[in-house]
Scaffold this active site. Structure first.
Site, PDB file in Angstrom:
ATOM      1  N   CYS A 255       0.734  -1.080  -0.055  1.00  0.00           N
ATOM      2  CA  CYS A 255      -0.148   0.035   0.061  1.00  0.00           C
ATOM      3  C   CYS A 255       0.860   1.257  -0.057  1.00  0.00           C
ATOM      4  CB  CYS A 255      -1.047  -0.064   1.205  1.00  0.00           C
ATOM      5  SG  CYS A 255      -2.163   1.102   1.192  1.00  0.00           S
ATOM      6  N   HIS A 339      -3.575  -5.287  -0.182  1.00  0.00           N
ATOM      7  CA  HIS A 339      -3.523  -5.638   1.195  1.00  0.00           C
ATOM      8  C   HIS A 339      -3.476  -7.081   1.189  1.00  0.00           C
ATOM      9  CE1 HIS A 339      -3.848  -1.885   3.813  1.00  0.00           C
ATOM     10  NE2 HIS A 339      -4.288  -1.434   2.561  1.00  0.00           N
ATOM     11  N   GLU A 341      -2.669  -9.200   3.570  1.00  0.00           N
ATOM     12  CA  GLU A 341      -3.135  -9.667   4.739  1.00  0.00           C
ATOM     13  C   GLU A 341      -4.796  -9.876   4.683  1.00  0.00           C
ATOM     14  OE1 GLU A 341      -4.300  -5.493   5.363  1.00  0.00           O
ATOM     15  OE2 GLU A 341      -2.704  -6.510   4.570  1.00  0.00           O
TER      16      GLU A 341
END
Length: 364
Positions: A255, A339, A341
């Site tokens: 990001c 992202h 995660e």
């Protein structure tokens, strides 16, 4: 049914929507941008990357599963406002501890509901993200027009220092970790360091303003550049630190960290018309030719034309062909715009963390 008060959303181009209040009463402002996810509103609100932004949820019904103490990405709510079509008055989930409205009230977040969020989303898609004000106390259009001129633009705004932790933090779940990771916090989500910790690591989280020497004094096996809000080009101190770490330690960014890495590699970034925000963003891995559905939240992107010859584009966003991942093998550095995660979101891209550990293994 709880009593609702009038609320108004005023945009900087003069368009306004009248609705009902959601959460706290009062007045708030920020950049109005839309998120296409149907779920994940609590993670979105607590994601530091949404600092100074008011989020329009495209899904018409929000709050169905309430809120809880687990689905948070930081200790604060960073989004300055929430804009929805309709709130669920009876949240139903075994993990729910309070409703969305109560969660917003307890965190002093002003929101608005009962407006046509799809019309608002189309307006932003056509005209771009723009500043806005939500108010439950001022309905004078001329007054709101004066106020909105004082709301800062996201372009040129350094927010990393505002949301970053102020002191170094050491985290570890094991006595003898295999990896020592220096994580630079530009607005780091908690689920990111949880994944790093699950891989037999000690994670030392440094403030955004950390110097390269402070990182090197820790002597990490790898350096992680976190997500975060604002204009990456304004994070000049972070860019300089990463420049000095390039080629010295393996580097992985996501990001905002991805954008800062690109800027440290002498590339350029630009403000997008309305950005990518949602848990359903399609990305193509150019190395495997596989399509991944990713979670994204960004309003800036790396300019493809500015990339040097030694930088490889590893991923592209299929909606607009923007750069979604880069690698510089000679500098042992890579990054992705999304992202991995996935909190909230799908887990298609978790493998990019594995690549970081493999890079640290080969460097050792």
């Amino acid at each position: 049914m709880r009593k609702q008060q009038k609320a108004i959303l005023y945009l900087e181009d003069g368009l306004f929507f009248k609705g009902k209040n959601l959460g706290a009463l009062g007045e708030t402002s920020g950049e109005v941008c839309f998120n296409t996810g149907m779920t994940g509103y609590q993670e979105i609100l607590t994601d530091p990357s949404y600092a100074k932004q008011m989020i329009v949820m495209c899904s018409p019904h929000i709050g169905n599963y309430g809120t809880n103490s687990s689905d948070i990405e930081s200790s604060n709510v960073y989004a300055t406002g929430l804009i929805i079509k309709s709130e669920s008055l009876s949240p139903s989930n075994w993990r729910s501890s309070e409703s969305l409205d109560k969660f917003l009230k307890s965190n002093k977040v002003v929101g608005i509901q009962d407006i046509d969020t799809r019309a608002l989303t189309v307006h932003i898609r056509n005209n771009g993200s723009m500043k806005g004000i939500i108010s439950t106390k001022d309905f004078d259009i001329h007054s709101l027009a004066k106020k909105i001129k004082k709301v800062p633009s996201m372009e040129g705004l350094d927010l990393a220092k505002e949301v970053s932790r102020k002191e170094k933090t050491v985290l570890s779940n094991v006595k003898n970790p295999k990896y020592r990771i220096a994580a630079i916090d530009y607005g780091m989500k908690s689920n990111i360091y949880e994944i790093l910790l699950d891989n037999n690591s000690e994670v030392v989280i440094f403030p955004a303003s950390v110097s390269a020497q402070e990182v090197l004094d820790y002597n990490p096996d790898g350096v992680f550049l976190s997500n975060g809000p604002g204009d990456p080009a304004a994070v000049s101190y972070g860019i300089e630190t990463v420049k000095q770490l390039l080629g010295v330690k393996p580097i992985f960014g996501i990001c905002l960290g991805h954008q800062i890495l690109a800027l440290a590699l002498e590339a350029q970034t630009f403000k997008m018309k309305f950005g990518h925000r949602g848990i359903n963003q399609p990305v193509k891995n150019l190395n495997t030719n596989k399509i991944e559905i990713t979670s994204q939240n960004h309003g800036f992107a790396v300019s493809e034309d500015s990339l040097a010859a030694n930088i490889t584009i590893t991923h592209t966003h299929l909606n607009d062909n923007t750069v979604a991942g880069i690698a510089c093998e000679e500098m042992q550095a890579y990054s992705v715009q999304y992202h991995p995660e996935a909190s909230p979101g799908p887990h298609d891209s978790r493998y990019v963390f594995d690549n970081f550990f493999k890079m640290m293994d080969s460097n050792a």
